[in-house]
Design a protein around this motif. Structure first.
Motif, PDB file in Angstrom:
ATOM      1  N   ARG A 244       0.831  -1.193   0.000  1.00 58.33           N
ATOM      2  CA  ARG A 244       0.000   0.000   0.000  1.00 58.33           C
ATOM      3  C   ARG A 244       0.876   1.258   0.000  1.00 58.33           C
ATOM      4  NH1 ARG A 244      -4.998   2.066   2.802  1.00 58.33           N
ATOM      5  NH2 ARG A 244      -4.246   3.991   3.734  1.00 58.33           N
ATOM      6  N   MET A 245       1.902   1.241   0.863  1.00 65.55           N
ATOM      7  CA  MET A 245       2.769   2.410   0.984  1.00 65.55           C
ATOM      8  C   MET A 245       3.478   2.728  -0.322  1.00 65.55           C
ATOM      9  SD  MET A 245       5.774   3.026   3.770  1.00 65.55           S
ATOM     10  CE  MET A 245       5.043   3.516   5.309  1.00 65.55           C
ATOM     11  N   SER A 246       3.758   1.685  -1.119  1.00 66.27           N
ATOM     12  CA  SER A 246       4.505   1.912  -2.355  1.00 66.27           C
ATOM     13  C   SER A 246       3.659   2.674  -3.378  1.00 66.27           C
ATOM     14  CB  SER A 246       4.989   0.582  -2.934  1.00 66.27           C
ATOM     15  OG  SER A 246       3.899  -0.151  -3.438  1.00 66.27           O
ATOM     16  N   PHE A 247       2.359   2.777  -3.140  1.00 71.24           N
ATOM     17  CA  PHE A 247       1.509   3.545  -4.052  1.00 71.24           C
ATOM     18  C   PHE A 247       1.112   4.894  -3.447  1.00 71.24           C
ATOM     19  CE2 PHE A 247       0.863  -0.815  -5.499  1.00 71.24           C
ATOM     20  CZ  PHE A 247       1.129  -0.652  -6.845  1.00 71.24           C
ATOM     21  N   GLN A 248       1.742   5.241  -2.308  1.00 70.15           N
ATOM     22  CA  GLN A 248       1.390   6.486  -1.637  1.00 70.15           C
ATOM     23  C   GLN A 248       2.556   7.454  -1.633  1.00 70.15           C
ATOM     24  OE1 GLN A 248       0.207   4.589   2.087  1.00 70.15           O
ATOM     25  NE2 GLN A 248      -1.703   5.740   1.997  1.00 70.15           N
ATOM     26  N   ASP A 249       2.223   8.719  -1.592  1.00 73.20           N
ATOM     27  CA  ASP A 249       3.258   9.728  -1.400  1.00 73.20           C
ATOM     28  C   ASP A 249       3.431   9.882   0.103  1.00 73.20           C
ATOM     29  OD1 ASP A 249       5.089  11.703  -1.696  1.00 73.20           O
ATOM     30  OD2 ASP A 249       3.624  13.292  -2.001  1.00 73.20           O
TER      31      ASP A 249
ATOM     32  N   THR B  43      20.280  -2.174   1.232  1.00 79.15           N
ATOM     33  CA  THR B  43      20.758  -0.921   1.814  1.00 79.15           C
ATOM     34  C   THR B  43      20.118   0.274   1.098  1.00 79.15           C
ATOM     35  OG1 THR B  43      22.695  -0.964   0.367  1.00 79.15           O
ATOM     36  CG2 THR B  43      22.969  -1.848   2.578  1.00 79.15           C
ATOM     37  N   PHE B  44      19.814   0.080  -0.184  1.00 81.21           N
ATOM     38  CA  PHE B  44      19.168   1.144  -0.953  1.00 81.21           C
ATOM     39  C   PHE B  44      17.778   1.428  -0.384  1.00 81.21           C
ATOM     40  CE2 PHE B  44      17.243   2.557  -5.180  1.00 81.21           C
ATOM     41  CZ  PHE B  44      17.865   3.788  -5.157  1.00 81.21           C
ATOM     42  N   ALA B  45      17.044   0.356  -0.055  1.00 82.22           N
ATOM     43  CA  ALA B  45      15.706   0.530   0.519  1.00 82.22           C
ATOM     44  C   ALA B  45      15.806   1.294   1.837  1.00 82.22           C
ATOM     45  CB  ALA B  45      15.041  -0.827   0.747  1.00 82.22           C
ATOM     46  N   TYR B  46      16.804   0.941   2.651  1.00 84.76           N
ATOM     47  CA  TYR B  46      17.009   1.630   3.925  1.00 84.76           C
ATOM     48  C   TYR B  46      17.334   3.103   3.681  1.00 84.76           C
ATOM     49  CZ  TYR B  46      19.330   3.118   8.207  1.00 84.76           C
ATOM     50  OH  TYR B  46      19.708   3.825   9.323  1.00 84.76           O
TER      51      TYR B  46
ATOM     52  N   LEU C 180      14.166   9.773   3.686  1.00 79.31           N
ATOM     53  CA  LEU C 180      12.810   9.921   4.213  1.00 79.31           C
ATOM     54  C   LEU C 180      11.753   9.932   3.107  1.00 79.31           C
ATOM     55  CD1 LEU C 180      13.529  12.616   6.969  1.00 79.31           C
ATOM     56  CD2 LEU C 180      13.602  10.147   7.203  1.00 79.31           C
ATOM     57  N   THR C 181      12.034   9.248   1.992  1.00 76.71           N
ATOM     58  CA  THR C 181      11.014   9.057   0.953  1.00 76.71           C
ATOM     59  C   THR C 181      10.504   7.628   1.109  1.00 76.71           C
ATOM     60  OG1 THR C 181      12.800   8.487  -0.541  1.00 76.71           O
ATOM     61  CG2 THR C 181      11.917  10.699  -0.731  1.00 76.71           C
ATOM     62  N   PHE C 182       9.515   7.474   1.997  1.00 75.06           N
ATOM     63  CA  PHE C 182       9.097   6.135   2.401  1.00 75.06           C
ATOM     64  C   PHE C 182       8.413   5.366   1.279  1.00 75.06           C
ATOM     65  CE2 PHE C 182       9.718   8.634   6.134  1.00 75.06           C
ATOM     66  CZ  PHE C 182      10.371   7.765   6.988  1.00 75.06           C
ATOM     67  N   GLY C 183       7.717   6.078   0.393  1.00 76.48           N
ATOM     68  CA  GLY C 183       7.077   5.410  -0.741  1.00 76.48           C
ATOM     69  C   GLY C 183       8.112   4.749  -1.638  1.00 76.48           C
ATOM     70  N   HIS C 184       9.217   5.443  -1.901  1.00 77.53           N
ATOM     71  CA  HIS C 184      10.267   4.884  -2.751  1.00 77.53           C
ATOM     72  C   HIS C 184      10.916   3.680  -2.072  1.00 77.53           C
ATOM     73  CE1 HIS C 184      10.860   9.086  -4.818  1.00 77.53           C
ATOM     74  NE2 HIS C 184       9.619   8.647  -4.855  1.00 77.53           N
ATOM     75  N   GLY C 185      11.150   3.815  -0.776  1.00 73.71           N
ATOM     76  CA  GLY C 185      11.738   2.703  -0.031  1.00 73.71           C
ATOM     77  C   GLY C 185      10.848   1.472  -0.102  1.00 73.71           C
ATOM     78  N   ALA C 186       9.531   1.699  -0.017  1.00 72.54           N
ATOM     79  CA  ALA C 186       8.588   0.579  -0.062  1.00 72.54           C
ATOM     80  C   ALA C 186       8.649  -0.127  -1.418  1.00 72.54           C
ATOM     81  CB  ALA C 186       7.175   1.086   0.217  1.00 72.54           C
TER      82      ALA C 186
ATOM     83  N   GLY D 189      -0.586   6.336  -7.524  1.00 68.32           N
ATOM     84  CA  GLY D 189      -0.477   5.351  -8.600  1.00 68.32           C
ATOM     85  C   GLY D 189       0.926   4.781  -8.681  1.00 68.32           C
ATOM     86  N   TRP D 190       1.429   4.704  -9.903  1.00 68.99           N
ATOM     87  CA  TRP D 190       2.745   4.084 -10.121  1.00 68.99           C
ATOM     88  C   TRP D 190       3.883   5.089 -10.051  1.00 68.99           C
ATOM     89  CZ3 TRP D 190       3.146  -1.110 -10.303  1.00 68.99           C
ATOM     90  CH2 TRP D 190       1.955  -1.827 -10.511  1.00 68.99           C
ATOM     91  N   ARG D 191       3.607   6.291  -9.553  1.00 70.82           N
ATOM     92  CA  ARG D 191       4.638   7.324  -9.628  1.00 70.82           C
ATOM     93  C   ARG D 191       5.887   6.968  -8.813  1.00 70.82           C
ATOM     94  NH1 ARG D 191       2.106  12.865  -8.459  1.00 70.82           N
ATOM     95  NH2 ARG D 191       0.398  11.917  -9.574  1.00 70.82           N
ATOM     96  N   ASN D 192       5.709   6.309  -7.662  1.00 73.91           N
ATOM     97  CA  ASN D 192       6.877   5.903  -6.871  1.00 73.91           C
ATOM     98  C   ASN D 192       7.745   4.923  -7.642  1.00 73.91           C
ATOM     99  OD1 ASN D 192       6.296   7.429  -4.620  1.00 73.91           O
ATOM    100  ND2 ASN D 192       5.057   5.815  -3.670  1.00 73.91           N
ATOM    101  N   TYR D 193       7.086   4.000  -8.355  1.00 74.65           N
ATOM    102  CA  TYR D 193       7.831   3.013  -9.129  1.00 74.65           C
ATOM    103  C   TYR D 193       8.626   3.692 -10.232  1.00 74.65           C
ATOM    104  CZ  TYR D 193       5.350  -0.661  -6.662  1.00 74.65           C
ATOM    105  OH  TYR D 193       4.886  -1.496  -5.684  1.00 74.65           O
TER     106      TYR D 193
END
Lengths: 418, 329
Positions: free
Chosen positions: B65-70, B283-286, B293-299, B85-89
């Motif tokens: 869910r978080m990966s689709f949220q800002d 480590t990239f996700a971390y 602090l871009t949690f959507g991208h990390g997700a 939507g898919w903007r984080n991806y």
């Protein structure tokens, strides 16, 4: 395991039933907790306040609790003190914010302030009756977001050039004033296991902080990371490393590591801040002097980044907020601010107090001189600063550790930050 | 060792597949009829399902869910995060560090697995011979596995220091190099350095499991082969390797999942630097979530890791099932 006989089935079933009951009970209490959490924002009484900071090393980590106890006693509240490492500080703060348990007092790094203030989780201090009169304009600006003050610094710091007096005497050199002097001195002082200079180009905010005095004094701006002036500054650092006047390890050193190298005699000069003074002064065999960071030409105007943390108050309920503000007034009072600065290696954020302190302590003269013209890191970009800073330290690392030409590295940085 | 693993793995599957009531029919207490047994079975399964749902399904769904949220710093305070939507991806895909990170992850994983397995197998075969102090040596080799990684990682950081590290000092003393190698301070060497340390960490695991597998190979096969005139290499090639296949599959798939999720080694040694040169997906996700602090991208990166791990977990399950099938045949 798979072949179960009669009696043990009954036993196992009873065990399973017990487990189900326990799990249900546990989840019920868990629900109860979360309900309690959302309703009572300021859980606990107003006589116990929470505080968080990221000081891990002496003397700051011993001096701060002492001050907090004193100010807590003065206001009549108990302060629960919590320290977390720098890298986990923001995540921790955010986690507390999401569970509606913001610490009443948080001492945060000044470039992080706009981001936190933008969330609405912080109390505007100007409305609460705290004044920033007499403080350095740059630190006042660093604590502001959209015209309101959210953070006030008990002390500030900046960067200067430490030099080993014995090494300079031996080589017959005087402390460098310009970049040319610096490059020549660093080359001349590199001997055996000793490098001419040490600085931190680590891949965190610390790396950007150390680079910014050179970057800004050259005339570059964070809005345009690939300007000719920026390239000039990065070239200076790259030449120091490529010319073996500085160790290749600078890309892995934090400012504390840089200080260790200087103390061990592995570097004749270092870029560092006043918070290292208490540690350095304990070492009686080390004779060092401090001068402002060298500038590209004698006419250049030195601009260093303003360092230091600011106190913030988290939103809770009126009674707690009132107590937190009272404690903050105590912490920021003239005498406590001076006590903190003296013991923790900071420059008082009050301009008059700072000048008085530098008159009585020549070690601080270079820092006080620089803080007067220092620039808040978020002054140019506000909440977008962390992104530009990351692009910048990646460019520094790519250039120093990977051989990417400065122009190319900074162009990539500008693309990443934009 | 091998038997242990396959059995514990197979057990839950057995429970699930077995028709309800059938194995229990023999006991007097379950004569109550189908309805009763159904509830009993549910009672047995419920704790496991509750556990899985609370600690695996819920966070995983939260991550998707978080990966689709800002999801920004502000979201923590307000609890609001707009769906994008898919903007984080897209953002992660376009991140200049992403492609490099994927390449790094593949190189790190393949390099680690290859050498961990190769050296682990060589040591396992070596320790199969009985010799004085063999047992002591074998247990000493477990040390890298027993030490907390933060401790050994910090020691390696010192060892690999450019100027004062013992590794460079030693190599220069024996004139293998005339310039110190910036193990952790160069974008071209840092990935190699973290891979080397990770190989060192992983050898004991491979050795122990493979050694266990070797114990399961009947000695008389080797004796028969020796009588037929097979040399050491032929015995290894035609007896050891084929009979070790089920264990090999387990070791490699588990090793792959372990290596993909390696975090502490890299964090202690290089923090993914300099300039992202030793950054892996973990480590990239971390970095994306907790430093930028871009949690959507990390997700997004977290999800990617989960997909890869799930794919190989299925490979692992298949491999263990094959292994059992072959053993039964």
């Amino acid at each position: 395991m798979t072949r179960i006989s009669g009696p043990s089935v009954r036993l196992a079933r009873r065990a399973a039933a017990v487990t189900v009951v326990t799990v249900t009970a546990l989840s019920a209490t868990a629900c109860g907790d979360s309900v309690g959490d959302t309703s009572g924002t300021g859980s606990g009484s107003a006589s116990t306040l929470t505080e968080i900071d990221y000081y891990e090393a002496a003397p700051q980590n011993t001096q701060l609790p002492k001050l907090l106890d004193e100010c807590g006693a003065q206001v009549g509240v108990k302060i629960e003190h919590q320290q977390v490492p720098r890298a986990q500080f923001m995540p921790k703060l955010l986690q507390q914010a999401s569970s509606r348990a913001m610490p009443d007092l948080a001492l945060i790094d000044n470039p992080d302030l706009p981001q936190l203030a933008a969330t609405g989780g912080l109390l505007p201090l100007s409305d609460a009756g705290l004044t920033t009169e007499g403080l350095y304009p740059s630190i006042v600006e660093a604590g502001q977001f959209q015209g309101k003050t959210y953070g006030i610094a008990p002390g500030v710091n900046g960067l200067a050039l430490y030099y080993n007096k014995d090494a300079f005497t031996e080589a017959g050199l005087t402390p460098p004033k310009t970049w040319d002097d610096l490059t020549k001195a660093a080359r001349a002082l590199t001997k055996g296991p000793r490098y001419g200079i040490a600085f931190s180009a680590v891949g965190t905010e610390e790396g950007s902080f150390q680079f910014e005095p050179f970057f800004w004094t050259a005339g570059a701006s964070l809005k345009q990371l690939d300007s000719p002036q920026a390239v000039q500054a990065l070239t200076l650092w790259k030449d120091l490393v490529d010319g073996k006047s500085a160790s290749k390890s600078v890309v892995t050193w934090t400012q504390a590591d840089v200080n260790d190298q200087f103390m061990a005699g592995n570097a004749a000069m270092m870029v560092n801040g006043p918070w290292q003074l208490p540690t350095l002064n304990e070492n009686k065999d080390l004779h060092f002097g401090i001068v402002p960071i060298p500038i590209p030409s004698p006419e250049a105007k030195p601009v260093t980044p303003l360092g230091g943390e600011v106190w913030t108050v988290g939103h809770s309920d009126p009674a707690r907020e009132k107590n937190a503000v009272a404690v903050l007034k105590c912490l920021l009072s003239q005498d406590k601010s001076l006590e903190w600065s003296t013991n923790a290696g900071y420059i008082p954020s009050n301009q008059a107090a700072a000048e008085q302190m530098s008159a009585s302590n020549p070690q601080l003269a270079a820092f006080v001189e620089e803080v007067a013209t220092a620039r808040a890191r978020t002054a140019e970009l506000g909440t977008a600063y962390p992104k530009a800073s990351e692009a910048l330290f990646n460019a520094i690392q790519a250039s120093l550790a990977g051989g990417t030409p400065p122009q190319e590295a900074l162009t990539a940085a500008q693309d990443a930050a934009a | 060792m091998m038997a242990d693993i396959t059995h514990s793995q197979a057990a839950p599957a057995d429970v699930r597949v077995r028709p309800i009531g059938k194995p229990m029919g023999r006991s007097a207490g379950v004569r109550g009829g189908r309805g009763g047994t159904g509830w009993a079975a549910f009672g047995f399964i419920a704790p496991a399902w509750l556990y899985v749902a609370a600690f695996y399904v819920y966070p995983l769904a939260g991550n998707v869910r978080m990966s689709f949220q800002d999801y920004t710093v502000t979201s923590f305070f307000t609890g609001r995060a707009p769906f994008v939507g898919w903007r984080n991806y897209e953002a992660v895909w376009r991140d200049p560090a992403f492609a490099k990170t994927v390449v790094n992850t593949v190189a790190f994983t393949v390099g680690s697995l290859l050498f961990q397995f190769g050296i682990g197998l060589a040591l396992a075969v070596f320790f199969q011979r009985r010799f004085p102090l063999g047992g002591v040596l074998r247990s000493l080799l477990l040390v890298p596995w027993l030490l907390p990684l933060v401790v050994s990682g910090t020691a390696w950081r010192w060892i690999m220091e450019t100027d004062s590290g013992v590794l460079n000092q030693a190599l220069m003393q024996v004139h293998l190099i005339d310039q110190p190698i910036p193990w952790l301070a160069s974008t071209s060497v840092s990935l190699l350095s973290v891979t080397l340390v990770n190989i060192w960490v992983g050898i004991p695991f491979n050795m122990v499991i493979l050694y266990g597998g070797l114990q399961g190979i009947p000695v008389h096969l080797y004796e028969a082969a020796a009588l037929d005139g097979a040399g050491a290499w032929q015995r290894f090639r035609h007896i050891t390797l084929p009979l070790l296949r089920p264990v090999t599959a387990v070791v490699l798939t588990l090793g792959l999942i372990y290596t993909l999720k390696v975090f502490d080694v890299i964090m202690v040694l290089t923090q993914g630097g300099p300039a992202n040169s030793s950054q892996t997906l973990t480590t990239f996700a971390y970095d994306l979530s907790f430093q930028r602090l871009t949690f959507g991208h990390g997700a997004v990166v977290g999800n990617l890791l989960i997909v890869v791990a799930v794919v190989f977990a299925f490979v692992y399950l298949r491999a263990t099932r094959d292994g059992e099938g072959r053993a039964a045949a």
